[in-house]
Design a protein around this motif. Structure first.
Motif, PDB file in Angstrom:
ATOM      1  N   ARG A  15       0.812  -1.219   0.000  1.00 13.21           N
ATOM      2  CA  ARG A  15       0.000   0.000   0.000  1.00 13.21           C
ATOM      3  C   ARG A  15       0.844   1.268   0.000  1.00 13.21           C
ATOM      4  N   SER A  16       2.155   1.115   0.193  1.00 11.53           N
ATOM      5  CA  SER A  16       3.038   2.280   0.121  1.00 11.53           C
ATOM      6  C   SER A  16       3.321   2.679  -1.321  1.00 11.53           C
ATOM      7  N   TYR A  17       2.990   1.802  -2.259  1.00 15.86           N
ATOM      8  CA  TYR A  17       3.185   2.092  -3.675  1.00 15.86           C
ATOM      9  C   TYR A  17       1.900   2.698  -4.241  1.00 15.86           C
ATOM     10  N   SER A  18       2.032   3.851  -4.892  1.00 15.65           N
ATOM     11  CA  SER A  18       0.856   4.479  -5.483  1.00 15.65           C
ATOM     12  C   SER A  18       0.341   3.606  -6.622  1.00 15.65           C
ATOM     13  N   GLY A  19      -0.955   3.445  -6.666  1.00 13.94           N
ATOM     14  CA  GLY A  19      -1.569   2.656  -7.726  1.00 13.94           C
ATOM     15  C   GLY A  19      -1.737   1.193  -7.388  1.00 13.94           C
ATOM     16  N   LYS A  33      -3.436  -1.653  -5.484  1.00 15.84           N
ATOM     17  CA  LYS A  33      -4.666  -1.892  -4.735  1.00 15.84           C
ATOM     18  C   LYS A  33      -4.587  -3.265  -4.073  1.00 15.84           C
TER      19      LYS A  33
END
Length: 357
Positions: A11-15, A17
């Motif tokens: 969840r620390s990575y944008s995009g 899910k």
């Protein structure tokens, strides 16, 4: 405990899910819900609430619930951790729905097919597309079973990620002192495997060793519901009540138990994960089994196998008391960053390739 750092890393990575599914396999609030709160996990999108039952019924109910959810959300990849019934159930559903599958903690082998977990591990690995391992023996096992090296990634241990993050909070609870104990002057016992608690003779053998140990140092025993039932069934309550150095308590939350484990002079257990945690903490561990799927804890760490033979158990504790137990060291890649390595591989994969179908 194993999923928490991976959910956080993804969840620390944008995009990216992430949908978290809780099967409800562990039905005690102390063994399940409390972990969500203490580890800061968000509430799952789905809680199947399957509860306790036979292995077959439990796996079947999990599969039914997961099939409906997977069909609805159509995930790019299904990620399973460990070796419990939920792991196998999710793996089988992903396989039948032709969904890519990743197994975290792959390749561990006790070579004891009487253990339900061993069957879960072998079958899950056989249908996985990405296999994340915690120690070198796991890579060797998977290679021997014919699994291509391109699928296997040695990443370290997610449970150690969790331990290192939460250890300061666990220590701050001062659990030993809350129970009137001095750090490094008590033993901690966990016991729940059917091979140890489901027969009168085997459980009595372990209790006979416990009678000696509790005379030498206090013993704290957070009692698993299964073990509590067997002690009542076999009429061992009187035996336990006669052990004045034994402290039987209810199952604990993760932080409370970690705090007790961190302060123990020795841990006696038939658990798999505790073998790893004690190695990370540098605490002597006596595993009440004749085999382990985590040999790095023996070869490198602080763990030894003593089975359920009272003489071997007592000899092991005596060795700890004499100060001659091995020191051990931290295994390779148990550095608190395993979750990031798993996340990097998961997010870099092209799940539209035919090899993932």
């Amino acid at each position: 405990m194993k999923g928490a750092p991976l959910v956080e890393a993804l969840r620390s990575y944008s995009g990216a899910k992430v949908s978290l599914v809780h099967t409800g396999q562990h039905y005690s609030a102390n063994l399940s819900d409390l972990f969500f709160d203490q580890l800061g996990l968000p509430r799952p999108e789905v809680n199947l609430g399957v509860g306790s039952d036979s292995h077959v019924r439990q796996i079947a109910r999990i599969m039914e619930g997961l099939q409906d959810y997977f069909v609805h959300v159509q995930p790019d990849v299904v990620v399973v951790v460990g070796d419990v019934n939920s792991t196998l159930a999710a793996a089988l559903v992903a396989n039948k729905l032709m969904l890519p599958l990743a197994h975290v903690e792959a390749g561990l082998r006790s070579f004891d097919r009487s253990m339900p977990e061993e069957t879960n591990r072998v079958l899950t690995d056989a249908v996985s597309h990405l296999l994340f391992t915690t120690e070198p023996s796991a890579n060797e096992n998977l290679k021997r079973e014919g699994i291509g090296e391109g699928k296997v990634h040695f990443v370290g241990n997610l449970m150690i990620d969790t331990l290192q993050k939460h250890r300061p909070k666990a220590i701050a609870l001062r659990m030993p002192r809350s129970l009137g104990l001095q750090p490094r002057n008590y033993a901690l016992l966990t016991l729940h495997r059917p091979a140890n608690v489901d027969t009168f003779a085997q459980l009595r053998r372990i209790l006979s060793a416990l009678e000696w140990i509790q005379k030498e140092m206090p013993v704290v025993f957070p009692m698993h519901p299964r073990t509590s039932e067997r002690i009542y069934q076999f009429g061992f309550e009187t035996v336990l009540k006669g052990m004045t150095g034994l402290r039987c308590i209810e199952p604990m939350g993760y932080l409370e138990f970690l705090g007790l484990m961190d302060g123990a002079a020795v841990v006696l257990t038939d658990s798999g994960g505790i073998q790893e945690e004690t190695t990370c903490l540098g605490v002597p561990c006596l595993t009440l089994r004749n085999n382990t799927e985590r040999p790095v804890t023996v070869n490198v760490g602080t763990n030894e196998l003593v089975g359920n033979d009272p003489e071997r158990i007592i000899a092991g504790v005596s060795k700890v008391l004499s100060g001659s137990w091995k020191k051990g060291r931290l295994p390779d890649a148990w550095d608190g960053h395993a979750a990031k390595r798993v996340a990097d591989v998961l997010l870099a994969a092209d799940y539209h390739q035919q090899s993932y179908r």
